[in-house]
Scaffold this motif. Structure first.
Motif, PDB file in Angstrom:
ATOM      1  N   SER A  77      30.802  31.197  29.692  1.00  0.00           N
ATOM      2  CA  SER A  77      31.640  30.994  30.867  1.00  0.00           C
ATOM      3  C   SER A  77      32.174  29.570  30.831  1.00  0.00           C
ATOM      4  N   GLY A  78      33.114  29.278  31.744  1.00  0.00           N
ATOM      5  CA  GLY A  78      33.652  27.926  31.819  1.00  0.00           C
ATOM      6  C   GLY A  78      35.124  27.875  31.446  1.00  0.00           C
ATOM      7  N   ASP A  79      35.595  26.664  31.144  1.00  0.00           N
ATOM      8  CA  ASP A  79      37.006  26.429  30.860  1.00  0.00           C
ATOM      9  C   ASP A  79      37.296  26.670  29.381  1.00  0.00           C
ATOM     10  N   MET A  80      37.979  27.764  29.097  1.00  0.00           N
ATOM     11  CA  MET A  80      38.296  28.156  27.727  1.00  0.00           C
ATOM     12  C   MET A  80      39.705  27.723  27.305  1.00  0.00           C
ATOM     13  N   THR A  81      40.406  27.004  28.165  1.00  0.00           N
ATOM     14  CA  THR A  81      41.819  26.703  27.942  1.00  0.00           C
ATOM     15  C   THR A  81      42.063  25.999  26.613  1.00  0.00           C
ATOM     16  N   ALA A  82      41.283  24.953  26.334  1.00  0.00           N
ATOM     17  CA  ALA A  82      41.495  24.176  25.116  1.00  0.00           C
ATOM     18  C   ALA A  82      41.168  24.988  23.870  1.00  0.00           C
ATOM     19  N   ILE A  83      40.069  25.739  23.911  1.00  0.00           N
ATOM     20  CA  ILE A  83      39.664  26.534  22.751  1.00  0.00           C
ATOM     21  C   ILE A  83      40.718  27.590  22.426  1.00  0.00           C
ATOM     22  N   PHE A  84      41.293  28.180  23.478  1.00  0.00           N
ATOM     23  CA  PHE A  84      42.289  29.225  23.280  1.00  0.00           C
ATOM     24  C   PHE A  84      43.697  28.658  23.095  1.00  0.00           C
ATOM     25  N   SER A  85      43.815  27.325  23.160  1.00  0.00           N
ATOM     26  CA  SER A  85      45.123  26.667  23.022  1.00  0.00           C
ATOM     27  C   SER A  85      46.158  27.310  23.940  1.00  0.00           C
ATOM     28  N   SER A  86      45.750  27.530  25.170  1.00  0.00           N
ATOM     29  CA  SER A  86      46.594  28.238  26.127  1.00  0.00           C
ATOM     30  C   SER A  86      47.360  27.246  26.998  1.00  0.00           C
ATOM     31  N   GLU A  87      48.595  27.610  27.324  1.00  0.00           N
ATOM     32  CA  GLU A  87      49.382  26.791  28.247  1.00  0.00           C
ATOM     33  C   GLU A  87      48.935  27.015  29.682  1.00  0.00           C
ATOM     34  N   LEU A  88      48.339  28.153  29.936  1.00  0.00           N
ATOM     35  CA  LEU A  88      47.831  28.465  31.262  1.00  0.00           C
ATOM     36  C   LEU A  88      46.308  28.368  31.264  1.00  0.00           C
ATOM     37  N   PRO A  89      45.697  27.992  32.373  1.00  0.00           N
ATOM     38  CA  PRO A  89      44.236  27.869  32.421  1.00  0.00           C
ATOM     39  C   PRO A  89      43.548  29.205  32.155  1.00  0.00           C
ATOM     40  N   ILE A  90      42.509  29.168  31.347  1.00  0.00           N
ATOM     41  CA  ILE A  90      41.668  30.342  31.109  1.00  0.00           C
ATOM     42  C   ILE A  90      40.248  29.962  31.515  1.00  0.00           C
ATOM     43  N   ILE A  91      39.820  30.506  32.627  1.00  0.00           N
ATOM     44  CA  ILE A  91      38.498  30.192  33.162  1.00  0.00           C
ATOM     45  C   ILE A  91      37.670  31.469  33.205  1.00  0.00           C
ATOM     46  N   TRP A  92      36.545  31.466  32.509  1.00  0.00           N
ATOM     47  CA  TRP A  92      35.651  32.617  32.529  1.00  0.00           C
ATOM     48  C   TRP A  92      34.517  32.347  33.520  1.00  0.00           C
ATOM     49  N   ALA A  93      34.344  33.250  34.457  1.00  0.00           N
ATOM     50  CA  ALA A  93      33.228  33.143  35.393  1.00  0.00           C
ATOM     51  C   ALA A  93      31.966  33.718  34.752  1.00  0.00           C
ATOM     52  N   PRO A  94      30.779  33.255  35.149  1.00  0.00           N
ATOM     53  CA  PRO A  94      29.541  33.857  34.630  1.00  0.00           C
ATOM     54  C   PRO A  94      29.517  35.357  34.922  1.00  0.00           C
ATOM     55  N   LEU A  95      29.063  36.135  33.957  1.00  0.00           N
ATOM     56  CA  LEU A  95      29.023  37.590  34.118  1.00  0.00           C
ATOM     57  C   LEU A  95      27.706  37.968  34.789  1.00  0.00           C
ATOM     58  N   THR A  96      27.741  37.992  36.119  1.00  0.00           N
ATOM     59  CA  THR A  96      26.525  38.232  36.899  1.00  0.00           C
ATOM     60  C   THR A  96      26.499  39.587  37.583  1.00  0.00           C
ATOM     61  N   SER A  97      27.563  40.368  37.447  1.00  0.00           N
ATOM     62  CA  SER A  97      27.626  41.668  38.115  1.00  0.00           C
ATOM     63  C   SER A  97      26.562  42.614  37.570  1.00  0.00           C
ATOM     64  N   ASP A  98      26.063  43.488  38.443  1.00  0.00           N
ATOM     65  CA  ASP A  98      25.156  44.549  37.996  1.00  0.00           C
ATOM     66  C   ASP A  98      25.845  45.908  38.059  1.00  0.00           C
ATOM     67  N   ASN A  99      27.173  45.877  38.204  1.00  0.00           N
ATOM     68  CA  ASN A  99      27.971  47.099  38.237  1.00  0.00           C
ATOM     69  C   ASN A  99      28.491  47.391  36.831  1.00  0.00           C
ATOM     70  N   ASP A 100      28.143  48.545  36.282  1.00  0.00           N
ATOM     71  CA  ASP A 100      28.504  48.875  34.900  1.00  0.00           C
ATOM     72  C   ASP A 100      30.000  48.836  34.666  1.00  0.00           C
ATOM     73  N   ASN A 101      30.779  49.355  35.618  1.00  0.00           N
ATOM     74  CA  ASN A 101      32.234  49.384  35.439  1.00  0.00           C
ATOM     75  C   ASN A 101      32.815  47.973  35.406  1.00  0.00           C
ATOM     76  N   GLU A 102      32.320  47.106  36.283  1.00  0.00           N
ATOM     77  CA  GLU A 102      32.803  45.734  36.309  1.00  0.00           C
ATOM     78  C   GLU A 102      32.438  45.009  35.016  1.00  0.00           C
ATOM     79  N   ILE A 103      31.216  45.215  34.536  1.00  0.00           N
ATOM     80  CA  ILE A 103      30.788  44.588  33.285  1.00  0.00           C
ATOM     81  C   ILE A 103      31.674  45.062  32.140  1.00  0.00           C
TER      82      ILE A 103
END
Length: 240
Positions: free
Chosen positions: A135-161
């Motif tokens: 999780s965290g700020d992936m913008t630089a790694i992905f060389s993206s012009e737009l922000p790419i922020i991954w939230a921690p995957l904490t859901s216990d819902n199978d469909n959401e995961i």
């Protein structure tokens, strides 16, 4: 009866109970290829806690299984020593590790059940594992012009995961080799700092346990029904 000694996990101590023949048959109905789902079912029956398997780390799940095999009517308890897969105890295991603004979290039971449904080879297992744990700020790694922020995957819902894994897998597949290597190096550093109880690895069929020694490397897949009696195992094979 099993020895009533508690099994100490990261944040709690649990007791495991003997399985009934009916519970063993319920586990056997799950296809053998879905070993992580079998382990989830086994933990639910052995601890009488239906939520425990999903919230435990993968390492904790296998630590429970190895303890079960050591005290059950299993070939491992007579001819092998499951303790050789345990690693030195570290009581200060963090819940996450941060490097360069990217966080690595533990791989949980609810994650690997989803991975087992989705992944067909080691590449997909590794990539989806990163999708679950980072999780965290992936913008630089992905060389993206737009922000790419991954939230921690904490859901216990199978469909959401499943949705999150699919989206992140698509994003990772678009990385160049150099970008992917950068992401993997961050992931490898994070998982190294989070290692506890046992060392996990993977192959085309999913999670294995790693055992090192004398410069050699061995990966083994442990299965919950290896710890049942011969007659129960023969009956379980009827579902295959």
């Amino acid at each position: 009866m099993f020895n009533a000694q508690p099994i100490q996990l990261r944040h709690e101590a649990i007791f495991i109970k003997e399985l009934t023949i009916g519970e063993i048959m319920q586990i056997a109905k799950i296809p053998e290829a879905l070993n992580e789902m079998r382990i989830s079912s086994f933990i639910s029956f052995a601890t009488k806690d239906n939520t425990l398997a999903g919230r435990l780390t993968v390492q904790e799940r296998y630590f429970i299984l190895l303890n079960w095999l050591a005290i059950s009517d299993s070939a491992y308890s007579m001819d092998g020593d499951t303790s050789e897969y345990f690693i030195a105890e570290n009581k200060n295991i963090p819940d996450f590790f941060e490097t360069e603004g990217v966080y690595t979290h533990h791989l949980l039971g609810q994650h690997v059940s989803a991975l087992q449904r989705k992944c067909e080879n080691a590449y997909e297992w590794l990539t989806c594992q990163m999708a679950c744990q980072l999780s965290g700020d992936m913008t630089a790694i992905f060389s993206s012009e737009l922000p790419i922020i991954w939230a921690p995957l904490t859901s216990d819902n199978d469909n959401e995961i499943d949705e999150v894994i699919t989206q992140r897998f698509t994003e990772i597949e678009a990385l160049t080799d150099g970008q992917f290597n950068k992401l993997y190096q961050i992931f490898a550093m994070g998982t190294h700092h989070l290692r506890h109880l046992v060392d996990i690895s993977l192959d085309n069929k999913g999670i294995t346990l790693a055992k090192g020694g004398d410069g050699e490397y061995e990966a083994v897949r442990f299965r919950p029904l290896a710890g049942v009696s011969d007659i129960a195992r023969q009956l379980a094979e009827c579902f295959a």
